[in-house]
Every structure is written in C-alpha cells, then in structure tokens.
Design an enzyme around this catalytic site. Structure first.
Site, short mmCIF file in Angstrom:
data_model
loop_
_atom_site.label_atom_id
_atom_site.label_comp_id
_atom_site.label_asym_id
_atom_site.label_seq_id
_atom_site.Cartn_x
_atom_site.Cartn_y
_atom_site.Cartn_z
N ALA A 29 0.89 -1.61 0.32
CA ALA A 29 0.05 0.80 0.26
C ALA A 29 1.08 1.36 -0.31
O ALA A 29 0.59 2.17 0.36
CB ALA A 29 -1.00 0.47 0.52
N LEU A 30 1.93 0.84 -0.93
CA LEU A 30 2.85 1.85 -1.31
C LEU A 30 2.27 3.36 -1.14
O LEU A 30 1.31 4.16 -1.61
CB LEU A 30 3.75 2.09 -2.46
CG LEU A 30 4.61 0.49 -2.08
CD1 LEU A 30 5.40 0.43 -3.71
CD2 LEU A 30 4.96 0.46 -0.59
N HIS A 34 7.03 5.75 1.26
CA HIS A 34 7.72 5.29 0.75
C HIS A 34 8.73 5.17 -0.09
O HIS A 34 9.93 4.85 -0.42
CB HIS A 34 6.91 3.26 0.15
CG HIS A 34 5.53 3.02 1.40
ND1 HIS A 34 4.47 3.29 1.51
CD2 HIS A 34 6.14 2.01 3.07
CE1 HIS A 34 4.70 2.73 2.74
NE2 HIS A 34 4.66 1.94 3.21
N GLY A 145 11.55 4.85 7.79
CA GLY A 145 10.57 6.44 8.00
C GLY A 145 11.18 6.48 9.88
O GLY A 145 10.99 5.71 10.64
N LYS A 147 9.17 7.96 10.64
CA LYS A 147 7.50 8.03 11.95
C LYS A 147 7.13 7.32 12.54
O LYS A 147 6.96 6.95 13.70
CB LYS A 147 6.64 8.16 10.66
CG LYS A 147 4.95 7.73 10.74
CD LYS A 147 4.32 8.09 9.52
CE LYS A 147 2.25 7.84 10.89
NZ LYS A 147 2.56 5.98 10.79
N GLN A 151 10.44 2.20 16.67
CA GLN A 151 10.94 0.81 15.70
C GLN A 151 12.05 1.32 15.15
O GLN A 151 13.15 0.11 14.75
CB GLN A 151 10.16 0.62 14.20
CG GLN A 151 10.44 -0.40 13.44
CD GLN A 151 9.21 -0.83 11.78
OE1 GLN A 151 8.59 -1.00 12.60
NE2 GLN A 151 10.11 0.31 10.77
N ARG A 185 -1.90 3.04 6.73
CA ARG A 185 -3.63 2.99 7.20
C ARG A 185 -4.91 4.70 7.32
O ARG A 185 -5.80 4.00 8.08
CB ARG A 185 -3.78 2.72 8.94
CG ARG A 185 -3.05 1.08 9.32
CD ARG A 185 -3.00 0.71 10.44
NE ARG A 185 -3.15 -0.10 10.76
CZ ARG A 185 -1.37 -0.51 10.96
NH1 ARG A 185 -0.43 -0.13 11.41
NH2 ARG A 185 -1.21 -1.69 11.06
#
Length: 273
Positions: A29-30, A34, A145, A147, A151, A185
């Site tokens: 779902a780029l 991305h 990223g 964001k 992670q 999302r």
C-alpha cells in the site's frame, strides 16, 4: 524490474550483481513516504530492492492483519516508475518455514515501552522479519522512516548488537498537504475522522514551537492535550534519541511521540526536536 517471491531465488540473483544494494522493506500500500525512501535508495546505490510483505508476527490478536490495505498492482507500477531493480513479494510460508522457529526478542525494556507497552510482542515480530529480510537481501544500506521512530531505534540497536554490516538510513516523515502524516492506514479514515486526525500533527507543531522557550515536558504535554481532538489518547511521550524518557527538552536530542485512536483506527506520529 524483476518480481521475485522466493527468498533463495532473490539471494542468488543478488549474488550475481556484486554491487551496492539499497533495501526498502515495506508492507505494501505504498505512498509518498515509501516513495521518498525508494528515491533515496535509488540515488545512493547501484541496485535497489523493495520488499512487500505483510508480516503476521507483528500483529496482535484483534489487530488489522486481515484487512491491512493490499494494492499490489498499484505498488508494482510505483516501483517500476521509481526505478526499482527487484521487487520481493514472498508468501508467509516463504518467510516462516517452521512452526518452531529460532526467534529473536526485542529488548526487555525499550521493546516494551510506548508502542511495545500497548502492543506487547509487536517488536519481537518486527525484528524477527527485518533480520530475516536483511539476511536474504544482504543490503549495503537499508531505509526506514522516522514516523515509526521506536521501530527505527530498535532496528538500529539490533544492527549494532548483532554486528550487522548494514547502514541504516533514516527518512523524514512525509505528510499530506494538511499535515497528516502519511500512513497506509489513513485509508480507514472517513472525512470527519481525518479532521480529528489533523489535530495530532497540529499538537506536535505546537510542541515544537513551545519548546523554543519552554523546556518542561509536562507543561508542553498539557498544552498539546488542549489541541488534540482524537477519540482516545494512549500516550504523549518525550524521549531522547535512544528512547530514554526525559523531563526536559534536550536540543537536537528530543523526540515527542503521540499514539491514539481516531474512531477504530490507531495512529502514531512524532516530531524530532
């Protein structure tokens, strides 16, 4: 562009290349976020590999694994236009071969705070799949990223702790014109919910403005709450770049993070100070 779904086939292809490899792991779902990473990888490496794999081990029970956005045909076109050399699209059975696998665990503290607290075990799954992908692709540089700041920090720690010969390259958060951080999302949000979601980036922008003079994190947090209009706030947190909690703003070493729900959609965002 070659599209490959078998890990061993990709490994063999990349062995032949003998070139610097830039790797962008995604769940598909780029979007422009991305694409910014792919463009950066294209500028800095001879070979660019993008993976699309919705990793089941990082989803908790009741999360959106089954309905996570899938747009493979569109993603393929995006990658072709961006000059990707290899698109890796494995199935779950290609990545997880046994029911009793060797596992990697997230750190006991930093893997279980903030996102790790609200999604316990999430980072175990993230690190597990990223390590597998690193071993398959053997990239020179891998792109993530900001964001997903926690992670990113944990992946950098894994690379350091396991002595992986990979450079982790950070990409800035890409936002829509409205200020909303781009996320796969976001498609879940209706018009009213998108308006509420905009208050997240507005509160972070306010925090950055206040931090120029006000260094007390608790005071800034209370001002941010006045701006937030989301349905359920899970946390506003202030950490340094190593994800240690802080009480006062540290210049060029602070991340302010937000997580919460707008409707049934969970959103995260942050700003680096």
């Amino acid at each position: 562009m070659k599209i490959i779904n078998n890990p061993y086939t990709l490994q063999n292809e990349l062995k032949k290349e003998g070139q610097t490899i830039g790797f962008v792991p995604t769940m598909g779902a780029l979007h422009e976020g991305h694409l910014s990473l792919i463009k950066k990888a294209r500028e800095e490496n001879k070979i660019v590999v993008v993976s699309i794999f919705v990793n089941p081990t990082q989803f908790l029970v009741g999360e959106d694994l089954d309905k996570y956005p899938k747009k493979l045909e569109t993603d393929i076109k995006i990658c072709e236009l961006a000059g990707v050399d290899y698109l890796f699209t494995p199935q779950i059975s290609d990545i997880y071969q046994e029911s009793d696998e060797v596992l990697i665990k997230a750190p006991k503290i930093k893997g279980y705070i903030l996102e790790g607290h609200f999604r316990p075990g999430h980072f175990d799954g993230v690190l597990q799949v990223v390590l597998k992908l690193f071993h398959i692709v053997k990239p020179t540089k891998a792109y993530f990223g900001k964001k997903d700041a926690q992670q990113l920090a944990l992946i950098k720690q894994m690379v350091k702790n396991l002595f992986l010969d990979i450079e982790i390259v950070e990409g800035d958060t890409i936002r829509e014109k409205s200020g909303l951080a781009m996320s796969s999302r976001n498609v879940y949000l209706n018009k009213e919910e998108r308006e509420k979601a905009l208050s997240i980036s507005k509160s972070l922008k306010l925090a950055a403005k206040l931090s120029v003079k006000e260094k007390n994190c608790e005071i800034i947090k209370e001002e941010m709450k006045k701006v937030l209009k989301i349905d359920k706030l899970q946390y506003i947190a202030f950490v340094d770049r190593d994800f240690n909690f802080i009480n006062f703003i540290e210049e060029k070493n602070t991340i302010i993070l937000i997580a919460g729900f707008v409707g049934t959609t969970r959103l995260i965002d942050n700003i680096f100070i």
